[in-house]
Scaffold this active site. Structure first.
Site, short mmCIF file in Angstrom:
data_model
loop_
_atom_site.label_atom_id
_atom_site.label_comp_id
_atom_site.label_asym_id
_atom_site.label_seq_id
_atom_site.Cartn_x
_atom_site.Cartn_y
_atom_site.Cartn_z
CB SER A 162 59.41 77.96 4.23
OG SER A 162 59.36 79.60 3.75
CB THR A 163 59.17 72.48 3.24
OG1 THR A 163 58.74 72.16 1.90
CG2 THR A 163 58.04 72.96 3.95
CG ASN A 199 64.81 84.86 -4.82
OD1 ASN A 199 64.41 86.07 -5.44
ND2 ASN A 199 65.08 83.73 -5.65
CG ASP A 220 56.48 69.59 -12.12
OD1 ASP A 220 56.61 70.64 -11.97
OD2 ASP A 220 57.27 69.31 -13.26
CB ILE A 221 53.45 72.98 -8.65
CG1 ILE A 221 52.36 73.70 -8.45
CG2 ILE A 221 54.66 73.72 -9.09
CD1 ILE A 221 52.51 74.67 -7.17
N GLY A 275 64.81 74.81 -7.25
CA GLY A 275 63.71 74.04 -6.56
C GLY A 275 62.46 74.49 -7.41
CB VAL A 276 58.97 74.76 -6.63
CG1 VAL A 276 58.70 76.17 -5.42
CG2 VAL A 276 57.59 74.71 -7.40
CG ASP A 277 62.04 80.98 -7.99
OD1 ASP A 277 61.16 81.23 -8.82
OD2 ASP A 277 62.66 81.59 -7.40
CE1 TYR A 286 65.32 81.18 0.85
CE2 TYR A 286 62.88 81.82 0.95
CZ TYR A 286 64.30 82.14 0.71
OH TYR A 286 64.28 83.31 -0.22
N1 AR6 Z 1 56.67 71.16 -7.90
C1 AR6 Z 1 56.32 71.19 -6.82
N2 AR6 Z 1 57.02 71.30 -5.65
C2 AR6 Z 1 58.14 71.25 -5.99
C3 AR6 Z 1 58.82 71.31 -7.26
C4 AR6 Z 1 57.97 71.26 -8.51
N3 AR6 Z 1 58.35 71.28 -9.55
N4 AR6 Z 1 60.21 71.24 -7.08
C5 AR6 Z 1 60.41 71.37 -5.76
N5 AR6 Z 1 59.29 71.28 -4.93
P1 AR6 Z 1 62.00 75.12 -2.58
P2 AR6 Z 1 61.66 77.25 -0.51
C6 AR6 Z 1 59.04 71.34 -3.45
O1 AR6 Z 1 63.41 74.83 -2.14
O2 AR6 Z 1 62.17 76.43 0.68
C7 AR6 Z 1 64.62 78.86 -4.28
O3 AR6 Z 1 65.74 79.14 -4.78
C8 AR6 Z 1 60.23 71.05 -2.74
O4 AR6 Z 1 60.21 69.51 -2.72
O5 AR6 Z 1 61.75 75.12 -3.77
O6 AR6 Z 1 60.53 78.26 -0.24
C9 AR6 Z 1 63.88 80.37 -4.55
O7 AR6 Z 1 64.29 81.40 -5.36
C10 AR6 Z 1 59.75 71.72 -1.18
O8 AR6 Z 1 58.79 70.70 -0.78
O9 AR6 Z 1 61.37 76.69 -1.77
C11 AR6 Z 1 64.36 80.75 -2.97
O10 AR6 Z 1 65.63 81.48 -2.96
C12 AR6 Z 1 58.91 72.91 -1.70
O11 AR6 Z 1 59.08 72.97 -3.24
C13 AR6 Z 1 64.18 79.64 -2.17
O12 AR6 Z 1 64.86 78.61 -3.24
C14 AR6 Z 1 59.90 74.24 -1.47
O13 AR6 Z 1 61.20 74.11 -1.70
C15 AR6 Z 1 62.97 79.33 -1.67
O14 AR6 Z 1 63.01 78.11 -0.84
#
Ligand code: AR6
Length: 176
Positions: free
Chosen positions: A121-122, A28, A14-15, A36-38, A125
């Site tokens: 993005s993975t 976004n 977890d970052i 997600g991470v956001d 997105y």
């Molecule tokens: N720590 C590290 N990595 C993480 C964590 C965490 N706590 N949680 C998820 N990931 P995503 P995107 C990984 O969907 O694809 C949001 O709603 C996850 O496993 O977070 O760029 C934004 O507001 C994946 O490998 O980001 C945007 O609308 C990676 O983070 C949209 O999602 C990216 O997944 C962005 O989508």
């Protein structure tokens, strides 16, 4: 290549728990928070982060903006907006590459020399994990060469698939 390898690390987890200088958020364009991470970053930072981000005026795809980290254990958050995956023919690779470049340039410009970056993005997105990982490694290596003041860049894998891919790419890097 050895100097570059010593300045890249893979982190599985977890970052939001990382006490580095800056963490990167996969945001976004509205910088309004999300899943997600956001979502995890906003939750851990507290409501002050969203309030601050409202004043940043959004962020274009492939660009990056800086905010304080509030209740997070790091010093700053760099918000970057990855491309939504369509079919690979809509400039996705260039835009994803640009996210890593712009984030690391912004970090270094503000004196943040240890930086953690999630797999932009993975998730929501939809960018294919393998292709995204190759871009992440290439862009990070490029920036480590260009910015000697960057001490360490952590590529953060939250899920096992991403972690396996990152480990493979890292081992290939150390063989070069
Ligand atoms: N720590 C590290 N990595 C993480 C964590 C965490 N706590 N949680 C998820 N990931 P995503 P995107 C990984 O969907 O694809 C949001 O709603 C996850 O496993 O977070 O760029 C934004 O507001 C994946 O490998 O980001 C945007 O609308 C990676 O983070 C949209 O999602 C990216 O997944 C962005 O989508």
């Amino acid at each position: 290549m050895s100097n570059i390898c010593e300045r890249i690390a893979i982190y599985h987890g977890d970052i939001t728990r990382m006490g580095v200088d800056a963490i990167v958020n996969a945001a976004n364009p509205g910088l309004i928070g999300g899943s997600g991470v956001d979502g995890a970053i906003h939750l851990a930072a507290g409501p002050e982060l969203q309030q601050y981000c409202r004043g940043l005026g959004g962020c274009a795809v492939g660009k990056a903006k800086l905010s304080p980290a509030f209740r997070l254990p790091c010093e700053a958050v760099i918000h970057t907006v990855g491309p939504i995956w369509v079919d690979g023919r809509h400039g996705e690779a260039e835009l994803l590459h640009s996210c890593y470049v712009e984030s690391l340039q912004l970090a270094a410009a503000h004196g943040h020399y240890t930086v953690a970056i999630p797999a932009i993005s993975t998730g929501a997105y939809g960018y294919p994990a393998g292709e995204a990982a190759e871009i992440a490694f290439a862009a990070v290596c490029e920036m480590l060469r260009e910015l000697p003041q960057l001490r360490k860049v952590y590529l953060v894998a939250f899920d096992n698939t991403t972690h396996d891919i990152y480990q493979l790419l890292y081992s290939q890097l150390t063989e070069e």
